[in-house]
Design a protein around this motif. Structure first.
Motif, PDB file in Angstrom:
ATOM      1  N   LYS A  61      -9.245  14.299  -2.489  1.00 41.25           N
ATOM      2  CA  LYS A  61      -9.390  12.864  -2.668  1.00 41.25           C
ATOM      3  C   LYS A  61      -8.036  11.874  -2.379  1.00 41.25           C
ATOM      4  N   ARG A  62      -7.810  10.920  -1.428  1.00 41.03           N
ATOM      5  CA  ARG A  62      -7.397   9.990  -1.122  1.00 41.03           C
ATOM      6  C   ARG A  62      -7.364   8.619  -0.856  1.00 41.03           C
ATOM      7  N   ILE A  63      -6.899   7.805  -1.154  1.00 45.31           N
ATOM      8  CA  ILE A  63      -7.150   6.640  -0.779  1.00 45.31           C
ATOM      9  C   ILE A  63      -6.517   5.838   0.177  1.00 45.31           C
ATOM     10  N   PHE A  64      -7.628   4.709   0.332  1.00 45.59           N
ATOM     11  CA  PHE A  64      -7.431   3.841   1.006  1.00 45.59           C
ATOM     12  C   PHE A  64      -6.062   3.883   1.807  1.00 45.59           C
ATOM     13  N   ARG A  65      -5.159   2.923   1.066  1.00 47.44           N
ATOM     14  CA  ARG A  65      -3.845   2.647   1.501  1.00 47.44           C
ATOM     15  C   ARG A  65      -3.076   3.975   2.104  1.00 47.44           C
ATOM     16  N   GLN A  66      -3.356   4.789   1.442  1.00 49.00           N
ATOM     17  CA  GLN A  66      -2.260   6.427   2.084  1.00 49.00           C
ATOM     18  C   GLN A  66      -2.757   6.229   4.035  1.00 49.00           C
ATOM     19  N   ALA A  67      -4.434   6.145   4.018  1.00 44.47           N
ATOM     20  CA  ALA A  67      -4.449   6.631   5.945  1.00 44.47           C
ATOM     21  C   ALA A  67      -3.968   5.013   5.723  1.00 44.47           C
ATOM     22  N   ALA A  68      -4.273   3.809   5.293  1.00 40.15           N
ATOM     23  CA  ALA A  68      -3.425   2.785   6.173  1.00 40.15           C
ATOM     24  C   ALA A  68      -2.119   3.180   6.349  1.00 40.15           C
ATOM     25  N   THR A  69      -1.353   3.691   5.443  1.00 38.41           N
ATOM     26  CA  THR A  69       0.205   3.599   5.553  1.00 38.41           C
ATOM     27  C   THR A  69       0.166   4.964   6.599  1.00 38.41           C
ATOM     28  N   ARG A  70      -0.523   5.689   6.777  1.00 36.54           N
ATOM     29  CA  ARG A  70      -0.209   6.501   7.712  1.00 36.54           C
ATOM     30  C   ARG A  70      -0.457   6.112   8.810  1.00 36.54           C
ATOM     31  N   TYR A  71      -1.696   5.530   9.536  1.00 34.91           N
ATOM     32  CA  TYR A  71      -2.043   4.800  10.621  1.00 34.91           C
ATOM     33  C   TYR A  71      -0.897   4.145  11.002  1.00 34.91           C
ATOM     34  N   LEU A  72      -0.143   3.064   9.931  1.00 31.22           N
ATOM     35  CA  LEU A  72       1.223   2.834  10.426  1.00 31.22           C
ATOM     36  C   LEU A  72       1.928   3.038  11.110  1.00 31.22           C
ATOM     37  N   GLU A  73       2.738   3.960  10.472  1.00 35.34           N
ATOM     38  CA  GLU A  73       3.427   5.132  10.563  1.00 35.34           C
ATOM     39  C   GLU A  73       3.260   5.500  12.027  1.00 35.34           C
ATOM     40  N   GLU A  74       2.107   6.025  12.106  1.00 36.43           N
ATOM     41  CA  GLU A  74       1.788   6.669  13.460  1.00 36.43           C
ATOM     42  C   GLU A  74       1.747   5.908  14.666  1.00 36.43           C
ATOM     43  N   ASN A  75       1.675   4.140  14.813  1.00 32.56           N
ATOM     44  CA  ASN A  75       1.469   3.753  15.623  1.00 32.56           C
ATOM     45  C   ASN A  75       2.790   2.194  15.905  1.00 32.56           C
ATOM     46  N   MET A  76       3.433   3.430  15.316  1.00 36.49           N
ATOM     47  CA  MET A  76       4.462   1.940  15.618  1.00 36.49           C
ATOM     48  C   MET A  76       5.090   1.258  17.009  1.00 36.49           C
ATOM     49  N   HIS A  77       4.192   2.119  17.809  1.00 38.98           N
ATOM     50  CA  HIS A  77       4.651   1.702  19.625  1.00 38.98           C
ATOM     51  C   HIS A  77       3.534   0.550  19.464  1.00 38.98           C
ATOM     52  N   LEU A  78       2.942   0.339  19.148  1.00 40.48           N
ATOM     53  CA  LEU A  78       1.874  -0.669  19.381  1.00 40.48           C
ATOM     54  C   LEU A  78       2.356  -1.574  19.333  1.00 40.48           C
ATOM     55  N   ALA A  79       2.122  -2.287  20.694  1.00 43.19           N
ATOM     56  CA  ALA A  79       2.403  -3.893  20.581  1.00 43.19           C
ATOM     57  C   ALA A  79       1.929  -5.060  19.219  1.00 43.19           C
ATOM     58  N   THR A  80       0.461  -5.063  19.189  1.00 42.80           N
ATOM     59  CA  THR A  80       0.024  -5.101  17.676  1.00 42.80           C
ATOM     60  C   THR A  80      -0.266  -4.739  17.110  1.00 42.80           C
ATOM     61  N   ILE A  81       1.127  -4.045  16.799  1.00 40.71           N
ATOM     62  CA  ILE A  81       1.030  -3.370  15.130  1.00 40.71           C
ATOM     63  C   ILE A  81       1.347  -4.431  13.861  1.00 40.71           C
ATOM     64  N   ASP A  82       2.189  -5.660  13.890  1.00 44.59           N
ATOM     65  CA  ASP A  82       2.844  -6.494  13.368  1.00 44.59           C
ATOM     66  C   ASP A  82       1.137  -7.519  12.636  1.00 44.59           C
ATOM     67  N   LYS A  83       0.261  -7.111  13.594  1.00 48.33           N
ATOM     68  CA  LYS A  83      -1.001  -7.878  12.942  1.00 48.33           C
ATOM     69  C   LYS A  83      -2.058  -6.967  12.741  1.00 48.33           C
ATOM     70  N   CYS A  84      -1.939  -5.994  12.892  1.00 51.41           N
ATOM     71  CA  CYS A  84      -2.751  -4.461  12.203  1.00 51.41           C
ATOM     72  C   CYS A  84      -2.082  -4.704  10.801  1.00 51.41           C
TER      73      CYS A  84
END
Length: 361
Positions: A61-84
């Protein structure tokens, strides 16, 4: 005597960390807590998750916050990462603690309702929903644990809201432009004058650097080539300067070593700041910063500039390699951009008709 430390937990820095081998698998992870009892409970839960996964093939079981954290960590290169990150911060009170399989349109409804009560348009809400949809799709299709199981069994259907409340673009008339730019602070007035003559986005103007300027001696002018990582569509952005934009650039040349537009020797974070908002209220104009880009596009069209040329001048994605243009091609683009430099004497009937339609609807 002090309490005996639980096997498999080690205090490193502020938090307890799990360091234990379970059924041949090594667990090395932070509990994120300095409370020993809470850390022991988390250790017991992780041991049981590993046992369930290996023995019964159960998905941890994983909570959404864990998935959100992983998404941000893996996509720091995106120009829109701050908005995400901004969108996910807004979601956190609503779904941050929910398990991934519990995130669906039903549990997202309170967020949608709250944003609508704040007056947010459906497009704004959809941008946030799109981030959640992307995370759930990654959890169901790409992200896998050490047992080869995806984080989520299947991704739910996340429906975007209909764009029936979208605000229509508001291209400025020449009189409105003159009035607005007169009451803006000087540094904003220059930035807006540059923007309405180049069609650049807000951040393309704010972050414009001298190192991106390319001199074109054959035409006795220069252009800017903004790297793709600084552009919304991730393509290199050719910024063609008509004579007004060129004069704006020349007026600030030498003021700062790195940035073209600054205020008190510092780059400007955004045009839509208090100075912009005061000027807009003073004139009672329903114009947004992005409408300056719309204004440039409408004026190009009214001046008879072909669609493909307008796409290049506005920086729209069109599949072309925008970093390769010959001098004759650049000359043609500059000539097209100069068609919107006419001022009051160059007002066109097409723009007047557009203004009447905007007012009547």
């Amino acid at each position: 005597m002090g309490r005996k430390q639980t096997s498999g937990l080690r205090k490193r820095g502020e938090f307890w960390h799990i360091e234990k081998q379970v059924l041949g698998r090594k667990l090395f992870e932070s509990t994120g807590t300095s409370n020993l009892k809470a850390a022991e409970l988390m250790l017991a839960r992780r041991i049981e998750e590993v046992r369930q996964a290996q023995v019964f093939g159960a998905r941890p079981k994983r909570i959404f916050r864990q998935a959100a954290t992983r998404y941000l960590e893996e996509n720091m290169h995106l120009a829109t990462i701050d908005k995400c990150a901004h969108h996910l911060k807004q979601f956190d009170p609503f779904i941050g603690d929910l398990e991934l399989h519990q995130v669906h349109m039903g549990t997202l409804l309170p967020f949608i309702t709250a944003r609508k009560k704040l007056g947010r348009k459906n497009k704004s809400v959809n941008l946030a929903l799109s981030v959640v949809r992307r995370i759930l799709n990654l959890s169901a299709r790409l992200w896998r644990d050490e047992n080869g199981l995806t984080w989520l069994d299947t991704a739910p259907l996340i429906q975007l809201l209909p764009l029936n409340d979208a605000r229509q673009p508001y291209p400025l008339s020449w009189d409105e432009q003159y009035a607005l730019f007169r009451v803006l602070p000087d540094h904003l007035s220059r930035m807006c004058l540059f923007k309405v003559n180049t069609g650049c986005r807000d951040q393309e103007v704010c972050q414009l650097k001298w190192e991106w300027e390319i001199v074109v001696p054959e035409l006795d002018t220069s252009v800017f080539l903004i790297p793709g990582e600084r552009v919304k569509n991730r393509e290199d952005r050719l910024v063609v300067l008509n004579r007004i934009a060129q004069s704006v650039v020349d007026s600030v040349r030498g003021q700062h070593a790195d940035y073209v537009f600054t205020y008190r020797s510092q780059p400007v974070e955004r045009i839509n700041n208090n100075g912009w908002k005061r000027a807009r209220r003073q004139l009672n104009l329903p114009v947004r910063v992005h409408d300056l880009k719309h204004t440039f596009g409408r004026r190009l069209r009214a001046a008879g500039v072909p669609l493909e040329t307008r796409k290049i001048l506005l920086g729209h994605r069109n599949g072309d390699i925008t970093s390769h243009y010959s001098a004759p091609e650049l000359e043609e683009l500059i000539e097209a951009a100069n068609r919107v430099c006419e001022g009051k004497s160059g007002k066109t009937p097409a723009l007047v008709v557009l203004r009447h339609r905007a007012i009547n609807h």
